[in-house]
Design a protein around this motif. Structure first.
Motif, short mmCIF file in Angstrom:
data_model
loop_
_atom_site.label_atom_id
_atom_site.label_comp_id
_atom_site.label_asym_id
_atom_site.label_seq_id
_atom_site.Cartn_x
_atom_site.Cartn_y
_atom_site.Cartn_z
N ALA A 30 1.82 -8.77 -5.55
CA ALA A 30 1.42 -8.25 -4.24
C ALA A 30 1.33 -6.72 -4.28
N GLU A 31 2.32 -6.08 -4.91
CA GLU A 31 2.32 -4.61 -5.01
C GLU A 31 1.09 -4.11 -5.75
N SER A 32 0.74 -4.76 -6.85
CA SER A 32 -0.41 -4.27 -7.62
C SER A 32 -1.71 -4.50 -6.84
N PHE A 42 -5.82 -1.47 -3.00
CA PHE A 42 -6.34 -1.38 -1.63
C PHE A 42 -5.98 -0.04 -0.97
N GLY A 43 -4.78 0.46 -1.25
CA GLY A 43 -4.32 1.68 -0.60
C GLY A 43 -2.94 2.07 -1.11
N ASP A 44 -2.26 2.88 -0.35
CA ASP A 44 -0.93 3.35 -0.73
C ASP A 44 0.11 2.30 -0.35
N TYR A 71 2.89 0.12 3.52
CA TYR A 71 3.01 -1.29 3.92
C TYR A 71 4.44 -1.80 3.75
N ILE A 72 4.84 -2.64 4.70
CA ILE A 72 6.18 -3.23 4.68
C ILE A 72 6.03 -4.74 4.83
N PRO A 73 6.61 -5.52 3.89
CA PRO A 73 6.54 -6.98 4.05
C PRO A 73 7.39 -7.41 5.24
N ASP A 106 1.40 -2.39 8.57
CA ASP A 106 0.91 -1.07 8.16
C ASP A 106 1.68 -0.02 8.96
N LYS A 107 2.48 0.80 8.27
CA LYS A 107 3.29 1.81 8.96
C LYS A 107 2.43 2.84 9.67
N THR A 108 1.18 3.03 9.21
CA THR A 108 0.31 4.06 9.80
C THR A 108 -0.51 3.52 10.97
#
Length: 135
Positions: free
Chosen positions: A69-71, A76-78, A82-84, A101-103
């Motif tokens: 998932a991380e890769s 896709f982005g930074d 993102y937080i699961p 999405d924290k942003t």
């Protein structure tokens, strides 16, 4: 009132548009608590065999799945944005790990693991699910 049942595999679960419990995982070097939801449309429907097998697979392969998932998120982005938050286990055993999405509190992403690791918007993920199951 939320009915609580005991499941050998899931532990204590409560009904909230599916059977829910919690689990922790490491993501981006942070320990995150996520909700596990085995989709169900009624408190009378128990967690099925496919969902139990999927959750066992998730628990067994958690580190590998999160790395995948991380890769995928890095493409896709930074990943720090993102937080699961939720692992949604459909009735056919398919799993989607939903990230906030924290942003942008209105959006997020879903990583699916089968048949391959892919990235979708929550709307795409739920739309595909609804079309398959004709809800």
């Amino acid at each position: 009132s939320l009915e609580v049942i005991i499941s050998i595999i899931f532990g204590t679960v409560k009904f909230n548009y599916g059977w829910e419990t919690e689990c922790c995982l490491w993501y981006n070097k942070n320990l995150c608590k996520i909700t596990i939801n085995a989709v169900s449309y009624s408190e009378n429907d128990e967690i099925n065999t496919e969902q139990m097998q999927a959750f066992l697979c998730f628990l067994r392969e958690k580190e590998t799945l999160v790395e995948q998932a991380e890769s995928k998120i890095t493409e896709f982005g930074d990943k720090a944005n993102y937080i699961p938050t939720l692992l949604l286990i459909k009735q056919n055993g398919d799993m989607g790990l939903i990230f906030d999405d924290k942003t942008d509190s209105e959006s997020g992403i879903v990583i699916t693991f089968a048949p391959d690791v892919s990235i979708l918007s929550p709307d795409q993920y739920l739309k595909i699910y609804d079309e398959i199951h004709k809800i």
